[in-house]
Design an enzyme around this catalytic site. Structure first.
Site, PDB file in Angstrom:
ATOM      1  N   THR A 136       0.683  -1.120   0.098  1.00 59.46           N
ATOM      2  CA  THR A 136      -0.163   0.212  -0.138  1.00 59.46           C
ATOM      3  C   THR A 136       0.846   1.479   0.096  1.00 59.46           C
ATOM      4  O   THR A 136       0.903   1.982  -0.478  1.00 59.46           O
ATOM      5  CB  THR A 136      -1.461   0.003   1.154  1.00 59.46           C
ATOM      6  OG1 THR A 136      -2.127  -0.738   1.102  1.00 59.46           O
ATOM      7  CG2 THR A 136      -2.216   1.300   0.877  1.00 59.46           C
ATOM      8  N   TRP A 178       1.043  -9.941   3.836  1.00 59.87           N
ATOM      9  CA  TRP A 178       0.591  -9.184   2.921  1.00 59.87           C
ATOM     10  C   TRP A 178       1.223 -10.144   1.079  1.00 59.87           C
ATOM     11  O   TRP A 178       0.319 -10.922   1.047  1.00 59.87           O
ATOM     12  CB  TRP A 178       0.754  -7.571   2.569  1.00 59.87           C
ATOM     13  CG  TRP A 178      -0.416  -7.332   3.712  1.00 59.87           C
ATOM     14  CD1 TRP A 178      -1.043  -6.448   3.057  1.00 59.87           C
ATOM     15  CD2 TRP A 178      -0.640  -7.107   5.127  1.00 59.87           C
ATOM     16  NE1 TRP A 178      -1.905  -5.289   3.405  1.00 59.87           N
ATOM     17  CE2 TRP A 178      -1.602  -6.310   4.978  1.00 59.87           C
ATOM     18  CE3 TRP A 178       0.365  -7.751   5.496  1.00 59.87           C
ATOM     19  CZ2 TRP A 178      -2.051  -5.778   6.489  1.00 59.87           C
ATOM     20  CZ3 TRP A 178      -0.381  -7.324   7.398  1.00 59.87           C
ATOM     21  CH2 TRP A 178      -1.174  -6.541   7.490  1.00 59.87           C
ATOM     22  N   ASN A 224      -3.421 -12.162   3.108  1.00 61.97           N
ATOM     23  CA  ASN A 224      -3.981 -10.569   4.049  1.00 61.97           C
ATOM     24  C   ASN A 224      -5.094 -10.523   2.383  1.00 61.97           C
ATOM     25  O   ASN A 224      -4.309 -10.000   1.502  1.00 61.97           O
ATOM     26  CB  ASN A 224      -3.969  -9.554   3.975  1.00 61.97           C
ATOM     27  CG  ASN A 224      -4.205  -8.247   3.790  1.00 61.97           C
ATOM     28  OD1 ASN A 224      -5.132  -8.004   4.989  1.00 61.97           O
ATOM     29  ND2 ASN A 224      -4.449  -7.077   2.787  1.00 61.97           N
ATOM     30  N   GLU A 225      -6.272 -10.699   2.719  1.00 60.50           N
ATOM     31  CA  GLU A 225      -7.226 -10.064   1.414  1.00 60.50           C
ATOM     32  C   GLU A 225      -7.414 -10.963   0.245  1.00 60.50           C
ATOM     33  O   GLU A 225      -7.306 -10.473  -0.505  1.00 60.50           O
ATOM     34  CB  GLU A 225      -7.061  -8.373   1.243  1.00 60.50           C
ATOM     35  CG  GLU A 225      -7.654  -7.817   2.035  1.00 60.50           C
ATOM     36  CD  GLU A 225      -7.750  -6.242   2.360  1.00 60.50           C
ATOM     37  OE1 GLU A 225      -6.978  -5.756   1.042  1.00 60.50           O
ATOM     38  OE2 GLU A 225      -8.182  -5.211   3.018  1.00 60.50           O
ATOM     39  N   GLU A 301      -9.121  -5.333  10.360  1.00 58.72           N
ATOM     40  CA  GLU A 301      -8.886  -4.069   9.901  1.00 58.72           C
ATOM     41  C   GLU A 301     -10.227  -3.134   9.120  1.00 58.72           C
ATOM     42  O   GLU A 301     -11.280  -3.495   9.168  1.00 58.72           O
ATOM     43  CB  GLU A 301      -8.434  -4.009   8.412  1.00 58.72           C
ATOM     44  CG  GLU A 301      -7.883  -3.098   7.798  1.00 58.72           C
ATOM     45  CD  GLU A 301      -6.510  -3.382   6.776  1.00 58.72           C
ATOM     46  OE1 GLU A 301      -5.783  -4.301   6.275  1.00 58.72           O
ATOM     47  OE2 GLU A 301      -6.916  -2.485   5.167  1.00 58.72           O
TER      48      GLU A 301
END
Length: 691
Positions: A136, A178, A224-225, A301
């Site tokens: 990010t 991540w 993550n995600e 989150e």
């Protein structure tokens, strides 16, 4: 891998980027931008946060219909166990500049975040398990860049966890990947190519935390995600148990309620493997299938707000309503601290802002004190009362007890105006002034007094937030409170609450216009150079063990293959430094190309994008290559070429790159960027303003 020494010289109006070229890889990453949309609502459940809650039917206690009684009674039984409020350092590199703050300012910031009964007093710290990829706002280094490589001192998350533990030994630690280093899935974008190897990689991070830093990791996440792989989750549990890590709980899947909730329903073995269902931005609701699992439910989150009044109001509302609407027992804010360069994605998010280590300036923001309303008066292990829910005229109330007679009531009346999250839609709702009366029954019937803490949104300055008001006397088991809108109250038997303070931080100052770094730091606590923020790839201090004269101490790019990415990493490795507002700029940088034929390196200025958008960045780039050529381009992808030709460069030698840029004002409405010099000479980064 490319060592370098750097010199930057600047005025104002520009963010300088140090960009180094990574040789092309065959790996194609699969990219995912940060998701901030709310999870879909379950069937037959309105997508509203202000539906009537579980506080019971409010009872008018006088002819004034606005005066309403709510019964608080533990005799009716208790609700779920409260697991705490947390902050996240990761996803990514959002805490990068914090480690560079001088003392005492760095310790002051950490006190506001972690010290009990002082500021936010967080219960949980979630950190990124660095995987060498852009996540990010930057990259965080892996503890294993390549197979057989192990180093548990890279990055700053180890340091941050130790500082948090130093202030609060009871804080819980949560690690989540991540991205992953490329060797775990060579030529692929999937860490599950060899599930056992990936599980052992994650387990090694937990073991390294204990062996090298005396840190016990309490929770571990999956990816993550990203997609759910139930077989991997089971293998991870197996490898944790083999290493005597049965105490470490697994959280899955740091994304949406589905499909993980359905998988748990259909797979008894998975039901015994996962401890917590963790979701992102749930919009204060859980789906029925998740509730039916009887698993602990967390918002792992959430928030992602501006650190201002609207962000503070949104945070106050979800800290209550995540439980009221969704039975969610822990909420973790992205991010912990806004400590990355301006103009990076999601600037000004965070519980606190600390982005000027060169000046020591930081700002204690509204969300710090909003958090304190909960964290200073209820601890993990307390339980919610079943009599919690929405207030008759809008707002919400949660009530917690430690089972020993202590009681904490948290009331919020946030309006729609002060409940906005810029990354998920908040449906419209109404709140109005009201008078409420609590009738304390059961264990609480004999209480005589409650401490009062108060914050009002829209009332500046924020140093007036989290005020301690005179205690409320309980008369005949009841206590009455008049509520306005956009207010937050904590009524509690706990008397240890405190609004901590440190001396006023130094004034804000821009990044120094003259900056030089020769990377001679001796035994540095951190392997990354101060003020450099890696955006793709990983740069570390490197000492040459051969006679290299002035180039003994360098900053070296360490990756030799593309990581398994989470975001849209560039094909070139990149680290940024400087001030976005710089205008005229002189850059000189000593460089060394290590890879024959295809190797290369560049410096750049006026680059218009950072973070997960870096791949499409434009600016002014000066490139040299090991094949003896050079280019000046307007973009990172090298599609807009301004100049090109022969540079007579090759690998294995030191050179100095020089880039001088200025803006010529032609009219009040027209500026022309002039490339005054792009020079290469055989041969430290420095910055100096043009005269």
């Amino acid at each position: 891998m490319f060592p370098c020494k750097i010199c930057l010289q600047a005025e104002v109006w520009l963010l300088l980027w140090l960009l180094l070229l990574l040789p092309p890889q065959s790996t194609n990453g699969s990219f995912l931008q940060r998701h901030f949309t709310q999870s879909p609502s379950p069937p037959n459940q309105p997508d509203q946060s202000d539906q009537p809650g579980k506080l019971g039917i409010p009872t008018p206690i006088s002819p004034d219909i606005d005066n309403t009684m709510y019964v608080l009674d533990d005799a009716r039984g208790l609700g779920r166990v409260f697991d705490g409020i947390g902050g996240m350092s990761g996803g990514g590199a959002a805490s990068r500049l914090l480690v560079n703050y001088p003392e005492p300012h760095r310790s002051e910031i950490l006190d506001y975040l972690f010290k009990p009964n002082f500021g936010a007093s967080l219960h949980i710290l979630k950190v990124e398990i660095g995987g060498d990829g852009q996540t990010t706002d930057g990259t965080e280094p892996s503890h294993m860049h390549y197979k057989g490589d192990e180093n548990y001192f890279r990055g700053y998350e180890w340091w941050l966890m130790k500082e948090a533990k130093k202030r609060n030994p009871n804080i819980r630690l949560f690690g989540l990947p991540w991205s992953f280093p490329g060797w775990l899935g060579p030529g692929k974008s999937d860490p599950y190519d060899n599930m056992t190897m990936t599980a052992l990689y994650v387990v090694s991070w937990i073991l390294g935390a204990k062996k090298h830093h005396e840190l016990d990791i309490d929770y571990i996440g999956i990816w993550n995600e990203k997609k759910v792989d139930t077989e991997y989750i089971k293998i991870l549990r197996e490898k944790l148990n083999e290493k005597d890590l049965k105490r470490v709980k697994i959280i899955a899947n740091d994304h949406h309620w589905y499909p993980i909730s359905k998988y748990l329903e259909l797979d008894p073995m998975l039901q015994n493997t996962i401890d917590v269902i963790g979701v992102h931005y749930p919009g204060t609701h859980a789906v029925n299938d998740a509730l039916k699992t009887n698993k602990t439910l967390w918002s792992t989150e959430d928030c992602s707000i501006f650190s201002d009044e609207k962000g503070g109001g949104f945070w106050a509302r979800i800290l209550n309503q995540n439980y009221v609407n969704g039975q969610i027992t822990s909420t973790i804010a992205w991010n912990l601290v806004g400590s990355y360069y301006p103009q990076s994605p999601y600037e000004k998010d965070g519980l606190l802002t600390a982005k000027e280590p060169w000046s020591g300036h930081y700002v204690v923001e509204a969300p710090i004190w909003i958090t304190a309303h909960t964290t200073q008066f209820a601890q993990p292990g307390w339980q919610y009362l079943k009599t919690v829910g929405h207030l008759f005229n809008g707002g919400s109330c949660v009530v917690l007890t430690d089972g020993l007679g202590n009681l904490t009531i948290i009331i919020e009346t946030m309006t729609h105006q002060y409940s906005q999250c810029r990354k998920s839609r908040v449906p419209f709702f109404q709140v109005s002034e009201q008078t409420i009366t609590f009738s304390l029954q059961g264990t609480f019937k004999e209480l005589t007094m409650l401490q009062v803490w108060y914050s009002k949104l829209g009332k500046k300055p924020w140093n007036n937030a989290f005020q301690q008001l005179p205690p409320l006397t309980i008369i005949d088991g009841t206590v009455t409170l008049k509520l306005g809108v956009d207010e937050l109250y904590t009524l509690t038997t706990i008397t240890t609450g405190q609004k901590g303070s440190h001396p006023i931080p130094p004034e804000s100052r821009p990044f120094p216009s003259n900056f030089e770094d020769n990377f001679n730091v001796g035994n540095s606590l951190f392997r990354a150079s101060p003020h450099f923020a890696d955006q793709t790839g990983v740069f570390e201090y490197f000492t040459n063990d051969q006679g290299t004269g002035d180039h003994t101490f360098t900053l070296r790019q360490m990756l030799n293959q593309r990581p398994i990415t989470w975001a849209e990493d560039a094909d070139q490795t990149i680290s940024i430094i400087g001030d976005y507002n710089w205008r005229n700029l002189n850059i000189s940088c000593d460089i060394y190309i290590e890879k024959p034929v295809t190797g290369g390196i560049f410096i750049a200025a006026r680059v218009n994008k950072a973070g997960s958008s870096i791949r499409s960045a434009q600016g002014l780039f000066f490139w040299v290559f090991a094949d003896g050529s050079y280019q000046v381009t307007n973009d990172l992808e090298r599609k807009m070429v301004i100049r090109s030709g022969s540079s007579d460069t090759h690998w294995g030698s030191w050179y100095t790159l020089i880039l001088n840029i200025s803006i010529k004002v032609i009219s009040p409405y027209t500026r022309t960027i002039i490339l005054e010099q792009s020079q290469l000479k055989s041969g430290s980064l420095s910055l100096h303003p043009q005269q």
